[in-house]
Design an enzyme around this catalytic site. Structure first.
Site, short mmCIF file in Angstrom:
data_model
loop_
_atom_site.label_atom_id
_atom_site.label_comp_id
_atom_site.label_asym_id
_atom_site.label_seq_id
_atom_site.Cartn_x
_atom_site.Cartn_y
_atom_site.Cartn_z
CB SER A 144 -0.95 0.01 1.20
OG SER A 144 -0.25 -0.21 2.41
CG ASP A 388 -1.56 5.14 8.35
OD1 ASP A 388 -0.40 4.68 8.46
OD2 ASP A 388 -2.18 5.14 7.28
CG HIS A 391 -0.30 3.94 4.51
ND1 HIS A 391 -0.89 3.23 5.53
CD2 HIS A 391 -0.10 3.06 3.50
CE1 HIS A 391 -1.05 1.96 5.17
NE2 HIS A 391 -0.57 1.83 3.94
#
Length: 426
Positions: A144, A388, A391
């Site tokens: 990702s 998070d 990312h």
């Protein structure tokens, strides 16, 4: 010449032509003289390329890279960002930090400045990028974060053109986009481990989080299609942290944090090395792939105060200073990547294949401020990764990966030009 010797030609016009020719000659000869003395003269008058210099030495065309663009520091860039979450539709919800209320914006106003590079690292030029890749194809192979990188590229290119969906599968993990004006296609290939893997069986009551990794078998979901691409950018990292059982020759050889009886814990570093060795071998053995493969090195996470599932978070507002050391795990993963890359690159040169290194780990390590943290979802959302720190916000530091990518594409273009000049002079 017939006019100059004509008896009827007016003498004043004759004189004017003679003066004009003489003036032209006296102007051109001094300009040509330095070139006759030094064939490099005109090349010296041009500013050197950001990535390489082509010159003539003793009648031989040579090139050398002018600086290491991956060694440097972050400096303020008040002109950024070059797109917003309202001008680019490609931003994944979990990286849309502005939409979900991130209050600070200083984290998007930095750029990378390499040490010892006179021209620095130019910010991304979407027009130049699209001209270089006109008529070509590019694949982003990985997890990702790889998709995060590709979406950043789409947003930066949105300053010029929006792509059309050209996907061959009805699967968001394998999207393709085409820039019709430039006949340029980009594609995402989901392969978080790069090798064949089997996800955990969620029906089991015990050990329901363990992956099966076949370390000597490359994932065919990407290897079967790479022959269609001119550029392949591979990366992998965070999924290797997860508990896994390792297979080689279809036999269990060990595991990482599986806590299963009679299976040796070989650590994640063993599996990580084997996975990259297998991925590079797939590139080297591919008869259909004739393009350039780029390894985009590990992009570290920045959890502080705990692990991802133990309340860890990333709340910094500015980059680290350039002397901030990487954590031991990041250093080990990066070291493994470099060792396996240079091992494969040596073999690639023997086979006439092109492997290149996007060594961006240190640059991204210095950006603990660039993650979504809690600003990738609504406050009340029930998500697995609440904070998070893996990312990257868009816009944000990951955009600079495309500054590096464009610099490397320019470098490849310079090498092609060099080869053409050498061929002409041979």
């Amino acid at each position: 010449m017939e006019l100059l010797h004509s008896a009827t030609f007016p003498s004043k016009q004759k004189l004017l032509i003679v003066v004009t020719i003489a003036t032209t000659l006296f102007t051109i000869i001094p300009l040509l003289y330095p070139f006759l003395e030094d064939p490099n003269f005109f090349l010296k008058q041009q500013p050197p390329s950001q990535s390489s210099i082509i010159k003539l030495e003793n009648g031989v065309v040579t090139s050398h890279e002018s600086c290491d663009i991956f060694s440097g520091e972050w400096v303020p860039n008040p002109e950024a960002p070059y797109y917003t979450n309202t001008t680019c539709w490609a931003i994944h919800e979990h990286q849309n930090c502005m939409k979900f209320g991130r209050p600070d914006t200083d984290f998007i106003k930095w750029k990378w400045k390499p040490y010892g590079c006179e021209d620095g690292l130019p910010v991304f030029d979407p027009f130049r990028f699209l001209e270089i890749v006109r008529g070509k194809t590019m694949a982003f192979v990985g997890d990702s974060v790889s998709r995060n990188h590709m979406q950043s590229l789409i947003c930066l290119l949105s300053q010029v053109e929006y792509p059309m969906d050209a996907s061959v599968k009805d699967d968001d993990y394998f999207k393709r986009w085409t820039y019709e004006t430039y006949n340029f296609t980009i594609a995402a290939f989901w392969t978080p481990h790069l090798v064949k893997s089997k996800e955990p069986d969620q029906t089991q009551t015990e050990h329901a989080d363990i992956f099966d990794l076949y370390l000597d078998e490359a994932d065919e979901s990407w290897t079967a299609d790479i022959g269609d691409f001119d550029y392949v950018i591979i990366s992998s990292g965070h999924w290797h942290y997860r508990p896994s059982v390792y297979y080689e020759n279809r036999t269990i050889t060990g595991c990482h944090y599986c806590q299963l009886p009679n299976i040796t814990d070989l650590t994640m570093f063993y599996g990580y090395r084997k996975a990259f060795r297998t991925a590079f071998k797939a590139i080297l053995d591919s008869e259909s792939f004739k393009g350039v493969m780029y390894l985009r090195s590990f992009a570290p996470s920045h959890f502080e105060g705990g692990l991802w599932n133990e309340g860890g978070d990333c709340l910094r507002k500015q980059p680290f200073k350039s002397n901030e050391n990487q954590d031991e795990t990041t250093m080990s993963l990066h070291k493994i990547q470099l060792e396996e890359f240079w091992r494969a690159e040596e073999e690639a040169r023997k086979k006439g294949k092109r492997l290149r290194l996007l060594d961006t780990t240190q640059a991204m390590w210095l950006r603990p401020d660039g993650h979504p943290s809690r600003y990738g979802h609504m406050p009340e959302a029930n998500v697995t990764l609440y904070n998070d720190c893996v990312h990257w916000c868009l816009p944000g530091p990951i955009d600079n990966l495309n500054d590096f990518l464009l610099a490397m594409l320019k470098r490849e273009e310079d090498k092609r030009s060099l080869a053409q000049v050498r061929k002409m002079l041979s």
